[in-house]
Design a protein around this motif. Structure first.
Motif, PDB file in Angstrom:
ATOM      1  N   THR A 213       0.833  -1.208   0.000  1.00 50.23           N
ATOM      2  CA  THR A 213       0.000   0.000   0.000  1.00 50.23           C
ATOM      3  C   THR A 213       0.864   1.253   0.000  1.00 50.23           C
ATOM      4  O   THR A 213       0.607   2.209  -0.741  1.00 50.23           O
ATOM      5  N   LEU A 214       1.915   1.242   0.838  1.00 53.98           N
ATOM      6  CA  LEU A 214       2.817   2.405   0.893  1.00 53.98           C
ATOM      7  C   LEU A 214       3.526   2.600  -0.444  1.00 53.98           C
ATOM      8  O   LEU A 214       3.574   3.717  -0.982  1.00 53.98           O
ATOM      9  N   LEU A 215       4.076   1.502  -0.998  1.00 52.67           N
ATOM     10  CA  LEU A 215       4.793   1.612  -2.276  1.00 52.67           C
ATOM     11  C   LEU A 215       3.846   2.026  -3.391  1.00 52.67           C
ATOM     12  O   LEU A 215       4.166   2.914  -4.198  1.00 52.67           O
ATOM     13  N   GLY A 216       2.674   1.403  -3.474  1.00 51.69           N
ATOM     14  CA  GLY A 216       1.730   1.736  -4.525  1.00 51.69           C
ATOM     15  C   GLY A 216       1.230   3.165  -4.451  1.00 51.69           C
ATOM     16  O   GLY A 216       1.056   3.832  -5.474  1.00 51.69           O
ATOM     17  N   THR A 217       0.993   3.646  -3.223  1.00 50.62           N
ATOM     18  CA  THR A 217       0.532   5.030  -3.059  1.00 50.62           C
ATOM     19  C   THR A 217       1.588   6.018  -3.535  1.00 50.62           C
ATOM     20  O   THR A 217       1.287   6.993  -4.247  1.00 50.62           O
ATOM     21  N   VAL A 218       2.842   5.776  -3.151  1.00 46.88           N
ATOM     22  CA  VAL A 218       3.932   6.665  -3.572  1.00 46.88           C
ATOM     23  C   VAL A 218       4.070   6.649  -5.090  1.00 46.88           C
ATOM     24  O   VAL A 218       4.196   7.707  -5.735  1.00 46.88           O
ATOM     25  N   MET A 219       4.031   5.461  -5.684  1.00 48.17           N
ATOM     26  CA  MET A 219       4.200   5.370  -7.132  1.00 48.17           C
ATOM     27  C   MET A 219       2.990   5.931  -7.882  1.00 48.17           C
ATOM     28  O   MET A 219       3.134   6.519  -8.956  1.00 48.17           O
ATOM     29  N   GLY A 220       1.802   5.749  -7.326  1.00 53.96           N
ATOM     30  CA  GLY A 220       0.619   6.322  -7.959  1.00 53.96           C
ATOM     31  C   GLY A 220       0.660   7.842  -7.976  1.00 53.96           C
ATOM     32  O   GLY A 220       0.300   8.473  -8.984  1.00 53.96           O
ATOM     33  N   ILE A 221       1.099   8.422  -6.874  1.00 55.70           N
ATOM     34  CA  ILE A 221       1.236   9.887  -6.818  1.00 55.70           C
ATOM     35  C   ILE A 221       2.373  10.342  -7.724  1.00 55.70           C
ATOM     36  O   ILE A 221       2.283  11.388  -8.400  1.00 55.70           O
ATOM     37  N   ALA A 222       3.473   9.552  -7.756  1.00 51.87           N
ATOM     38  CA  ALA A 222       4.614   9.924  -8.592  1.00 51.87           C
ATOM     39  C   ALA A 222       4.242   9.943 -10.078  1.00 51.87           C
ATOM     40  O   ALA A 222       4.780  10.758 -10.843  1.00 51.87           O
ATOM     41  N   ARG A 223       3.322   9.075 -10.489  1.00 52.77           N
ATOM     42  CA  ARG A 223       2.913   9.060 -11.898  1.00 52.77           C
ATOM     43  C   ARG A 223       2.233  10.367 -12.296  1.00 52.77           C
ATOM     44  O   ARG A 223       2.197  10.714 -13.475  1.00 52.77           O
TER      45      ARG A 223
ATOM     46  N   TYR B  16       5.158  -6.486  -7.032  1.00 51.19           N
ATOM     47  CA  TYR B  16       4.147  -6.833  -8.033  1.00 51.19           C
ATOM     48  C   TYR B  16       2.816  -6.156  -7.724  1.00 51.19           C
ATOM     49  O   TYR B  16       2.227  -5.477  -8.578  1.00 51.19           O
ATOM     50  N   THR B  17       2.321  -6.316  -6.501  1.00 52.86           N
ATOM     51  CA  THR B  17       1.024  -5.734  -6.141  1.00 52.86           C
ATOM     52  C   THR B  17       1.100  -4.220  -6.079  1.00 52.86           C
ATOM     53  O   THR B  17       0.109  -3.532  -6.354  1.00 52.86           O
ATOM     54  N   GLY B  18       2.275  -3.675  -5.713  1.00 56.01           N
ATOM     55  CA  GLY B  18       2.434  -2.226  -5.679  1.00 56.01           C
ATOM     56  C   GLY B  18       2.170  -1.572  -7.010  1.00 56.01           C
ATOM     57  O   GLY B  18       1.655  -0.449  -7.081  1.00 56.01           O
ATOM     58  N   GLY B  19       2.495  -2.268  -8.116  1.00 58.25           N
ATOM     59  CA  GLY B  19       2.219  -1.717  -9.440  1.00 58.25           C
ATOM     60  C   GLY B  19       0.732  -1.572  -9.701  1.00 58.25           C
ATOM     61  O   GLY B  19       0.281  -0.579 -10.284  1.00 58.25           O
ATOM     62  N   PHE B  20      -0.065  -2.549  -9.276  1.00 56.37           N
ATOM     63  CA  PHE B  20      -1.512  -2.468  -9.458  1.00 56.37           C
ATOM     64  C   PHE B  20      -2.126  -1.418  -8.530  1.00 56.37           C
ATOM     65  O   PHE B  20      -3.033  -0.684  -8.919  1.00 56.37           O
ATOM     66  N   ILE B  21      -1.627  -1.353  -7.295  1.00 56.44           N
ATOM     67  CA  ILE B  21      -2.145  -0.348  -6.354  1.00 56.44           C
ATOM     68  C   ILE B  21      -1.812   1.052  -6.855  1.00 56.44           C
ATOM     69  O   ILE B  21      -2.608   1.992  -6.680  1.00 56.44           O
ATOM     70  N   ALA B  22      -0.648   1.218  -7.487  1.00 57.11           N
ATOM     71  CA  ALA B  22      -0.283   2.531  -8.037  1.00 57.11           C
ATOM     72  C   ALA B  22      -1.316   3.003  -9.048  1.00 57.11           C
ATOM     73  O   ALA B  22      -1.708   4.184  -9.065  1.00 57.11           O
ATOM     74  N   GLU B  23      -1.780   2.107  -9.910  1.00 59.76           N
ATOM     75  CA  GLU B  23      -2.796   2.479 -10.883  1.00 59.76           C
ATOM     76  C   GLU B  23      -4.136   2.780 -10.221  1.00 59.76           C
ATOM     77  O   GLU B  23      -4.874   3.671 -10.651  1.00 59.76           O
ATOM     78  N   VAL B  24      -4.452   2.055  -9.154  1.00 55.18           N
ATOM     79  CA  VAL B  24      -5.690   2.332  -8.416  1.00 55.18           C
ATOM     80  C   VAL B  24      -5.635   3.722  -7.805  1.00 55.18           C
ATOM     81  O   VAL B  24      -6.601   4.501  -7.881  1.00 55.18           O
ATOM     82  N   VAL B  25      -4.499   4.059  -7.187  1.00 56.35           N
ATOM     83  CA  VAL B  25      -4.349   5.375  -6.557  1.00 56.35           C
ATOM     84  C   VAL B  25      -4.369   6.474  -7.608  1.00 56.35           C
ATOM     85  O   VAL B  25      -5.016   7.521  -7.424  1.00 56.35           O
ATOM     86  N   ARG B  26      -3.665   6.267  -8.710  1.00 61.22           N
ATOM     87  CA  ARG B  26      -3.634   7.287  -9.771  1.00 61.22           C
ATOM     88  C   ARG B  26      -5.038   7.559 -10.316  1.00 61.22           C
ATOM     89  O   ARG B  26      -5.442   8.719 -10.457  1.00 61.22           O
TER      90      ARG B  26
END
Length: 396
Positions: free
Chosen positions: A107-117, A275-285
């Motif tokens: 969740t932490l990694l995906g959130t950071v990457m989603g915002i970074a996108r 792996y899951t962080g990549g999908f969560i990043a798209e959800v956050v974005r």
């Protein structure tokens, strides 16, 4: 008078006819339920007949028998003299260790990457985009093999282990670190940490209500850090403040003492998180982009910094879009942990397979695996549904 009599009369009875769509719908549903019940009866009776023919006893009595095998990694003590039931418990705990830690870190990694996108910095946005596209399009099993090979092949053996800090050893057997001894003070420190988490939740609620009432922001992050650090230290001091630690030492071809982060656990956790962080990043974005851009402009017009606009205005509204698909990702990371068997991590699937191979209770073993994943998945869904309802907009 005639009209009033007609008005007070009972409605005409409905005649049953095959031309009535309601009648046909009821008949079709009864037939469908009958076919399903017939299929279940056939499967159950056929299975029982085959078990009886092959002299295979059914039931879960085997759980009380001695297991006779060892488990390489266990959060609780387990030896060959323990029962199959305790072995299953170890598998459940190992699965939960991966699922809970993986959900938090992903969740932490995906959130950071989603915002970074969505960053205005070209390099940051492109790096986040490459990360998302790569990890989402490479099968998880291949990623687990990659991380496991990377950890075990590049790290040196125990005798040549890296020793960056006193008491810390890095080798192909894992990372060995000093661990607290079996002292009451460390138990009090753990209780203090759990208490700090509960207090942080109540402080966050109080701070939100205070800000809504007065408009004054409370330094919540600093207060939470002080609680999470201070309460465990207070518990440790009350217990006598012991300074001794169980420091790992090289003994023969391996280390003894201390705590170990095994290559299997590290590779599985790392693979699931990335792996899951990549999908969560798209959800956050997508959740952030679902918030009307006028919210950004209105908050910026008040003089708020972009970081404050994101944290105080946009993310709270985006959560209502993020939570439902985020629940699916949490369920995926829990179920994908079953791939642990491919790299030798003793999760519930691995231990249940060993159990059914020794006992021959294949049906019971599969039922145990299904029951564990069903229970964990339903628990996650119930919590996320409660949270989604809690943050939903209440219309007047």
């Amino acid at each position: 008078m005639a009209q009033s009599g007609m008005a007070g009369s009972a409605p005409p009875k409905r005649n049953l006819s095959w031309n009535d769509p309601t009648v046909r719908a009821v008949v079709y549903q009864v037939l469908a339920l009958g076919l399903v019940a017939l299929g279940i009866w056939y499967l159950v009776s056929n299975t029982l007949h085959n078990l009886e023919t092959r002299k295979i006893a059914s039931g879960f009595d085997f759980l009380s028998r001695e297991a006779g095998f060892a488990i390489g990694e266990s959060p609780i003590y387990f030896g060959p003299e323990n029962t199959y039931a305790r072995a299953i418990l170890v598998g459940i705990l190992n699965t939960l260790r991966v699922a809970v830690v993986g959900i938090i870190l992903a969740t932490l990694l995906g959130t950071v990457m989603g915002i970074a996108r969505l960053s205005k910095n070209w390099l940051v946005a492109k790096v986040a985009s490459v990360y998302v596209e790569v990890v989402r399009n490479v099968p998880l099993l291949l990623q687990l093999f990659f991380w496991y090979a990377l950890i075990t092949e590049l790290a040196p053996g125990p005798r040549q282990a890296l020793n960056p800090i006193t008491g810390v050893f890095i080798s192909n057997r894992g990372i060995k670190v000093p661990a607290p001894t079996d002292h009451f003070a460390f138990d009090l420190a753990g209780i203090g940490f759990l208490l700090a988490i509960v207090v942080c939740i109540f402080v966050a609620r109080w701070a939100r209500k205070r800000q809504e009432a007065t408009g004054q922001a409370f330094p919540l992050i600093r207060a939470n850090i002080a609680l999470l650090v201070g309460l465990p230290i207070i518990g440790w001091l009350i217990g006598g403040a012991p300074m001794e630690l169980d420091v790992p030492k090289l003994a023969g071809f391996n280390f003894s003492g201390g705590a170990t982060l095994t290559p299997e656990y590290a590779a599985l956790l790392l693979g699931l998180i990335i792996y899951t962080g990549g999908f969560i990043a798209e959800v956050v974005r997508s959740g952030i982009q679902a918030v009307y851009y006028g919210q950004w402009e209105a908050a910026s017009a008040l003089g708020l910094k972009r970081s404050l606009v994101l944290r105080l205005v946009v993310l709270p509204q985006a959560l209502r879009v993020i939570i439902p698909p985020m629940t699916s990702q949490y369920l995926n990371i829990t179920k994908n942990s079953s791939l642990a068997i491919a790299i030798g991590y003793p999760d519930i699937v691995s231990i249940a397979n060993t159990t059914l191979n020794q006992t021959g209770q294949a049906i019971e073993g599969i039922l145990i695996i299904m029951g564990v994943y069903l229970s964990v998945s339903l628990s996650i869904s119930m919590f996320m549904n409660w949270y989604n309802k809690h943050i939903a907009l209440v219309e007047r």
